[in-house]
Design an enzyme around this catalytic site. Structure first.
Site, PDB file in Angstrom:
ATOM      1  N   PHE A 116       0.842  -1.197   0.000  1.00 31.98           N
ATOM      2  CA  PHE A 116       0.000   0.000   0.000  1.00 31.98           C
ATOM      3  C   PHE A 116       0.874   1.243   0.000  1.00 31.98           C
ATOM      4  O   PHE A 116       1.637   1.456   0.934  1.00 31.98           O
ATOM      5  CB  PHE A 116      -0.950  -0.019   1.199  1.00 31.98           C
ATOM      6  CG  PHE A 116      -1.996  -1.078   1.056  1.00 31.98           C
ATOM      7  CD1 PHE A 116      -1.705  -2.400   1.345  1.00 31.98           C
ATOM      8  CD2 PHE A 116      -3.259  -0.766   0.589  1.00 31.98           C
ATOM      9  CE1 PHE A 116      -2.651  -3.399   1.174  1.00 31.98           C
ATOM     10  CE2 PHE A 116      -4.222  -1.754   0.421  1.00 31.98           C
ATOM     11  CZ  PHE A 116      -3.920  -3.063   0.714  1.00 31.98           C
ATOM     12  N   ASP A 206       4.568  -4.190   4.138  1.00 31.07           N
ATOM     13  CA  ASP A 206       4.638  -2.738   4.302  1.00 31.07           C
ATOM     14  C   ASP A 206       5.568  -2.133   3.254  1.00 31.07           C
ATOM     15  O   ASP A 206       6.654  -2.666   2.993  1.00 31.07           O
ATOM     16  CB  ASP A 206       5.175  -2.389   5.694  1.00 31.07           C
ATOM     17  CG  ASP A 206       4.046  -2.177   6.707  1.00 31.07           C
ATOM     18  OD1 ASP A 206       2.863  -2.294   6.315  1.00 31.07           O
ATOM     19  OD2 ASP A 206       4.359  -1.896   7.875  1.00 31.07           O
ATOM     20  N   HIS A 228       7.182  -9.865  15.458  1.00 32.44           N
ATOM     21  CA  HIS A 228       7.554  -8.449  15.507  1.00 32.44           C
ATOM     22  C   HIS A 228       8.930  -8.298  16.154  1.00 32.44           C
ATOM     23  O   HIS A 228       9.204  -8.923  17.186  1.00 32.44           O
ATOM     24  CB  HIS A 228       6.501  -7.687  16.321  1.00 32.44           C
ATOM     25  CG  HIS A 228       6.552  -6.206  16.145  1.00 32.44           C
ATOM     26  ND1 HIS A 228       7.599  -5.439  16.630  1.00 32.44           N
ATOM     27  CD2 HIS A 228       5.699  -5.347  15.534  1.00 32.44           C
ATOM     28  CE1 HIS A 228       7.365  -4.173  16.324  1.00 32.44           C
ATOM     29  NE2 HIS A 228       6.222  -4.084  15.655  1.00 32.44           N
ATOM     30  N   GLY A 230      10.180  -5.953  17.795  1.00 35.48           N
ATOM     31  CA  GLY A 230      10.256  -5.104  18.976  1.00 35.48           C
ATOM     32  C   GLY A 230       9.909  -5.765  20.297  1.00 35.48           C
ATOM     33  O   GLY A 230      10.143  -5.178  21.351  1.00 35.48           O
ATOM     34  N   TYR A 231       9.343  -6.962  20.274  1.00 37.65           N
ATOM     35  CA  TYR A 231       8.772  -7.504  21.518  1.00 37.65           C
ATOM     36  C   TYR A 231       9.174  -8.936  21.841  1.00 37.65           C
ATOM     37  O   TYR A 231       8.714  -9.490  22.824  1.00 37.65           O
ATOM     38  CB  TYR A 231       7.236  -7.433  21.446  1.00 37.65           C
ATOM     39  CG  TYR A 231       6.722  -6.025  21.236  1.00 37.65           C
ATOM     40  CD1 TYR A 231       6.585  -5.161  22.321  1.00 37.65           C
ATOM     41  CD2 TYR A 231       6.424  -5.557  19.961  1.00 37.65           C
ATOM     42  CE1 TYR A 231       6.141  -3.865  22.120  1.00 37.65           C
ATOM     43  CE2 TYR A 231       5.983  -4.259  19.756  1.00 37.65           C
ATOM     44  CZ  TYR A 231       5.845  -3.416  20.844  1.00 37.65           C
ATOM     45  OH  TYR A 231       5.406  -2.137  20.642  1.00 37.65           O
ATOM     46  N   GLU A 298      -3.244  -4.455  12.916  1.00 41.10           N
ATOM     47  CA  GLU A 298      -2.259  -5.313  13.593  1.00 41.10           C
ATOM     48  C   GLU A 298      -2.877  -5.957  14.842  1.00 41.10           C
ATOM     49  O   GLU A 298      -2.592  -7.118  15.149  1.00 41.10           O
ATOM     50  CB  GLU A 298      -1.014  -4.501  13.963  1.00 41.10           C
ATOM     51  CG  GLU A 298       0.109  -5.331  14.544  1.00 41.10           C
ATOM     52  CD  GLU A 298       1.404  -4.538  14.683  1.00 41.10           C
ATOM     53  OE1 GLU A 298       2.239  -4.611  13.771  1.00 41.10           O
ATOM     54  OE2 GLU A 298       1.556  -3.826  15.689  1.00 41.10           O
TER      55      GLU A 298
END
Ligand SMILES: *[C@@H]1O[C@H](CO)[C@@H](O)[C@H](O)[C@H]1NC(C)=O
Length: 349
Positions: A116, A206, A228, A230-231, A298
């Protein structure tokens, strides 16, 4: 003479019996696959006849292919490579790319990707497309579907035969949350109107990201999620799931497996269609109640994947973030979000 005929008759009867048994056995083993497909079809509200192939259950390697001997006692020990529901977690060093490619090349598979590029996000498209051409399913049939409100600004990128870009015009929106929300709807429509019966797999990615290394057949599966970046060292109570029980994206504290990326997911097109359809209707029902989940699509994706366990998990190699220093267990970065200044690109923050 009579007795000979009798023996012959018995032999024929025996043979017929054996054949019948064999037939039953074959049709029963076949039934297992058909039943699965029928179930899928019922869940999807379609007839069984339109499901094309069953890649997941039948992997055929070319005869006499030479490759490194596999081992079950040596390999990566610094990371977990299987989930508690026995889905593989794909890390560098856990798969043989040549072996996998040769298995899937025989199936002549085709892969779709959606991206997108709405508003100023169009600025990321050139790098995305150029690096996809270098690293994303190289040597396979790939069609990238670009959704944009600026179709005239889509860059021309040279691509191999059997690979291409299709542009879909979408209306612009003044809220990036709305753009994000409509993605599931557009993915569902794309699959239903263009891909069913023609394409085997789809990945939704993305645009503000680049490929740096191979992303290929090792990522194929029924329902494929990316962890992900980040986690994954955090306790799940820290995951940014939607925590309001009224929301259809709700995941309670103490629940959830991993925190998955909204920026990359995929799988078999039927599985992704079901995911997109479900997330979209949950999103719309939430909207009608005046609710917007913490991280929009998400959050809904994470709720979906908590109930519908992914059959393959891609490690954070498959969606890193450029601003993060590379952790020790990340031996290779395949796809990574670029550093951006949100104020420059989002119509509102
Ligand atoms: C692969 O599939 C495409 C599209 O259906 C077809 O045009 C092509 O001939 C196929 N190639 C092989 C080697 O079967």
């Amino acid at each position: 003479m009579y007795s000979l005929n009798g023996k012959f008759g018995a032999l024929v009867t025996m043979m017929a019996l054996l054949l019948a048994l064999l037939y039953c056995y074959i049709s029963l083993s076949f039934r297992v696959v058909v039943t699965f497909e029928q179930e899928q079809a019922i869940a999807n509200g379609r007839s069984a006849g339109t499901v094309r192939k069953n890649h997941v259950f039948h992997l055929v390697a070319p005869d006499h292919l030479m490759y490194k001997q596999p081992s079950i006692v040596e390999g990566r020990t610094d990371v977990v490579t299987v989930t508690p529901w026995l889905a593989p977690v794909v890390w560098e060093g856990t798969f043989n790319p040549e072996l996998l490619d040769s298995i899937y090349r025989q199936q002549n598979i085709s892969i779709a990707a959606t991206v997108f590029a709405v508003g100023k996000y169009i600025m990321f498209l050139k790098d995305f497309l150029e690096t996809a051409e270098q690293h994303f399913f190289v040597g396979f049939r790939v069609q990238i579907f670009v959704f944009t409100d600026r179709p005239n600004e889509v860059p021309k990128v040279k691509m191999a035969a059997d690979r291409g870009v299709t542009v879909h015009a979408v209306p612009s929106s003044n809220r990036w949350q709305v753009i994000s929300a409509r993605r599931m709807e557009l993915v569902q429509e794309l699959i239903e109107q263009k891909l069913q019966g023609k394409t085997d797999y789809i990945f939704c990615l993305d645009v503000d990201s680049k490929f740096h290394n191979r992303w290929g057949t090792e990522s194929l599966g029924g329902l494929v999620a990316v962890i992900h970046p980040g986690y994954y060292w955090d306790p799940r109570s820290n995951f940014p799931y939607e925590r309001r029980a009224q929301s259809r994206a709700y995941v309670a504290v103490g629940e959830g497996d991993f925190y998955y990326c909204g920026g990359a997911f995929g799988g078999n097109i039927e599985e992704v269609r079901l995911l997109a359809k479900t997330c979209r209707s949950n999103f719309e029902a939430d909207s009608a109640d005046g609710l917007e989940a913490a991280w929009q699509e998400e959050s809904h994706l994470n709720r979906y994947m908590w109930i519908n366990k992914p059959s393959k998990i891609l490690s954070p190699e498959y969606l890193w973030q450029d601003f993060k220093s590379r952790n020790r267990e990340i031996q290779i970065i395949r796809f990574s979000g670029i550093v951006k200044n949100y104020a420059d690109i989002r119509p509102n923050v």
